[in-house]
Design a protein around this motif. Sequence first.
Motif, PDB file in Angstrom:
ATOM      1  N   ALA A 161       0.822  -1.206   0.000  1.00  8.56           N
ATOM      2  CA  ALA A 161       0.000   0.000   0.000  1.00  8.56           C
ATOM      3  C   ALA A 161       0.862   1.264   0.000  1.00  8.56           C
ATOM      4  CB  ALA A 161      -0.945  -0.006   1.198  1.00  8.56           C
TER       5      ALA A 161
ATOM      6  N   ALA B 204       2.301   1.664  -3.472  1.00  8.87           N
ATOM      7  CA  ALA B 204       1.272   2.100  -4.417  1.00  8.87           C
ATOM      8  C   ALA B 204       0.736   3.490  -4.064  1.00  8.87           C
ATOM      9  CB  ALA B 204       0.131   1.089  -4.444  1.00  8.87           C
ATOM     10  N   LYS B 205       1.296   4.097  -3.020  1.00  5.12           N
ATOM     11  CA  LYS B 205       0.928   5.435  -2.561  1.00  5.12           C
ATOM     12  C   LYS B 205      -0.527   5.511  -2.079  1.00  5.12           C
ATOM     13  CE  LYS B 205       4.536   7.826  -4.948  1.00  5.12           C
ATOM     14  NZ  LYS B 205       5.593   7.475  -4.090  1.00  5.12           N
ATOM     15  N   ARG B 206      -1.045   4.378  -1.587  1.00  4.12           N
ATOM     16  CA  ARG B 206      -2.371   4.373  -0.958  1.00  4.12           C
ATOM     17  C   ARG B 206      -2.260   4.712   0.524  1.00  4.12           C
ATOM     18  NH1 ARG B 206      -2.591  -0.584  -3.828  1.00  4.12           N
ATOM     19  NH2 ARG B 206      -2.532  -1.691  -1.831  1.00  4.12           N
ATOM     20  N   LEU B 207      -1.045   4.635   1.060  1.00  4.60           N
ATOM     21  CA  LEU B 207      -0.754   4.993   2.450  1.00  4.60           C
ATOM     22  C   LEU B 207       0.485   5.874   2.465  1.00  4.60           C
ATOM     23  CD1 LEU B 207      -0.948   1.677   4.519  1.00  4.60           C
ATOM     24  CD2 LEU B 207      -2.316   3.701   4.873  1.00  4.60           C
TER      25      LEU B 207
END
Length: 130
Positions: free
Chosen positions: A77, A80-83
Amino acid sequence: DTLSLAIAPVLPFLVEELHMHRLAASAAANPGAPASPGPFERVWSDPPAEWRDEALSGRWRLVCAARDEAARLAHEAVLAKRLPSAGEVRVEMLATPGGPLHAALVSAGSDLNDVLLCCASRVGPLSAEA
Protein backbone atom coordinates in the motif's frame (compact mmCIF):
# COMPACT_ATOMS: atom_id res chain seq x y z
CA ASP A 1 30.95 -15.75 35.49
CA THR A 2 27.59 -14.37 36.60
CA LEU A 3 28.70 -10.77 36.20
CA SER A 4 30.18 -11.35 32.76
CA LEU A 5 26.99 -13.11 31.61
CA ALA A 6 24.89 -10.27 32.97
CA ILE A 7 26.81 -7.57 31.10
CA ALA A 8 27.31 -9.62 27.91
CA PRO A 9 24.29 -8.17 26.04
CA VAL A 10 25.46 -4.62 26.77
CA LEU A 11 29.24 -5.00 26.45
CA PRO A 12 29.77 -8.03 24.19
CA PHE A 13 33.31 -7.16 23.06
CA LEU A 14 34.51 -6.65 26.62
CA VAL A 15 33.00 -9.96 27.73
CA GLU A 16 34.57 -11.81 24.79
CA GLU A 17 37.97 -10.34 25.61
CA LEU A 18 37.56 -11.23 29.29
CA HIS A 19 36.66 -14.78 28.29
CA MET A 20 39.73 -15.08 26.04
CA HIS A 21 42.02 -13.92 28.87
CA ARG A 22 40.42 -16.31 31.34
CA LEU A 23 40.64 -19.12 28.77
CA ALA A 24 44.37 -18.49 28.25
CA ALA A 25 45.01 -18.39 32.01
CA SER A 26 43.02 -21.61 32.51
CA ALA A 27 44.88 -23.37 29.68
CA ALA A 28 48.23 -22.35 31.17
CA ALA A 29 47.24 -23.61 34.63
CA ASN A 30 45.59 -26.84 33.40
CA PRO A 31 47.10 -27.97 30.07
CA GLY A 32 44.87 -30.45 28.26
CA ALA A 33 41.73 -29.53 30.22
CA PRO A 34 38.63 -28.94 28.07
CA ALA A 35 37.96 -25.28 27.30
CA SER A 36 34.89 -23.71 28.83
CA PRO A 37 32.26 -22.48 26.35
CA GLY A 38 32.21 -18.80 25.53
CA PRO A 39 29.70 -16.51 27.20
CA PHE A 40 27.42 -16.34 24.19
CA GLU A 41 27.39 -20.09 23.76
CA ARG A 42 26.12 -20.43 27.33
CA VAL A 43 23.64 -17.57 27.21
CA TRP A 44 21.75 -19.04 24.26
CA SER A 45 21.50 -22.62 25.46
CA ASP A 46 18.20 -24.46 25.21
CA PRO A 47 15.74 -23.72 28.00
CA PRO A 48 14.69 -26.51 30.33
CA ALA A 49 12.01 -28.80 28.90
CA GLU A 50 9.51 -27.80 31.60
CA TRP A 51 9.62 -24.22 30.30
CA ARG A 52 8.37 -25.27 26.88
CA ASP A 53 4.76 -24.51 26.08
CA GLU A 54 3.89 -25.92 22.67
CA ALA A 55 0.40 -24.37 22.71
CA LEU A 56 1.87 -20.90 23.33
CA SER A 57 4.52 -21.48 20.67
CA GLY A 58 1.83 -22.48 18.17
CA ARG A 59 -0.25 -19.38 18.94
CA TRP A 60 2.78 -17.11 18.47
CA ARG A 61 3.62 -18.77 15.15
CA LEU A 62 0.10 -17.85 13.96
CA VAL A 63 0.40 -14.29 15.29
CA CYS A 64 3.79 -13.87 13.59
CA ALA A 65 2.38 -15.20 10.30
CA ALA A 66 -0.47 -12.65 10.58
CA ARG A 67 2.10 -9.93 11.31
CA ASP A 68 4.13 -10.89 8.25
CA GLU A 69 1.04 -10.75 6.04
CA ALA A 70 -0.06 -7.38 7.49
CA ALA A 71 3.46 -5.99 6.94
CA ARG A 72 3.48 -7.25 3.34
CA LEU A 73 0.10 -5.64 2.60
CA ALA A 74 1.11 -2.37 4.29
CA HIS A 75 4.34 -2.27 2.29
CA GLU A 76 2.43 -2.80 -0.95
CA ALA A 77 0.00 0.00 0.00
CA VAL A 78 2.88 2.39 0.73
CA LEU A 79 4.57 1.54 -2.57
CA ALA A 80 1.27 2.10 -4.42
CA LYS A 81 0.93 5.44 -2.56
CA ARG A 82 -2.37 4.37 -0.96
CA LEU A 83 -0.75 4.99 2.45
CA PRO A 84 1.68 7.76 3.39
CA SER A 85 3.67 5.43 5.69
CA ALA A 86 3.47 1.98 7.23
CA GLY A 87 3.34 3.58 10.69
CA GLU A 88 -0.13 4.91 9.96
CA VAL A 89 -1.66 1.50 9.32
CA ARG A 90 -4.81 0.40 11.11
CA VAL A 91 -5.14 -3.35 10.84
CA GLU A 92 -8.39 -5.29 11.00
CA MET A 93 -7.87 -9.04 11.19
CA LEU A 94 -10.84 -11.26 10.40
CA ALA A 95 -10.77 -14.83 11.62
CA THR A 96 -13.27 -17.57 12.36
CA PRO A 97 -14.40 -17.19 16.00
CA GLY A 98 -13.16 -20.09 18.08
CA GLY A 99 -10.58 -20.99 15.45
CA PRO A 100 -6.86 -21.17 16.17
CA LEU A 101 -5.99 -17.90 14.39
CA HIS A 102 -8.76 -15.96 16.15
CA ALA A 103 -7.73 -17.39 19.53
CA ALA A 104 -4.07 -16.56 18.87
CA LEU A 105 -4.78 -12.97 17.84
CA VAL A 106 -7.11 -12.38 20.79
CA SER A 107 -4.58 -13.90 23.21
CA ALA A 108 -2.07 -11.20 22.21
CA GLY A 109 -4.41 -8.68 23.84
CA SER A 110 -3.23 -5.09 23.95
CA ASP A 111 0.19 -6.14 22.63
CA LEU A 112 -1.30 -6.91 19.21
CA ASN A 113 -0.60 -3.35 17.96
CA ASP A 114 3.06 -3.72 18.86
CA VAL A 115 3.31 -7.17 17.30
CA LEU A 116 1.60 -6.04 14.09
CA LEU A 117 3.73 -2.85 13.99
CA CYS A 118 0.67 -0.66 13.52
CA CYS A 119 -1.05 2.22 15.27
CA ALA A 120 -4.36 0.37 15.79
CA SER A 121 -5.70 -3.13 15.35
CA ARG A 122 -8.95 -4.99 15.73
CA VAL A 123 -9.82 -8.68 15.58
CA GLY A 124 -13.24 -9.37 14.13
CA PRO A 125 -15.26 -12.42 13.19
CA LEU A 126 -14.92 -13.79 9.69
CA SER A 127 -18.43 -14.04 8.29
CA ALA A 128 -19.60 -16.75 5.89
CA GLU A 129 -19.98 -14.14 3.13
CA ALA A 130 -16.31 -13.06 3.30
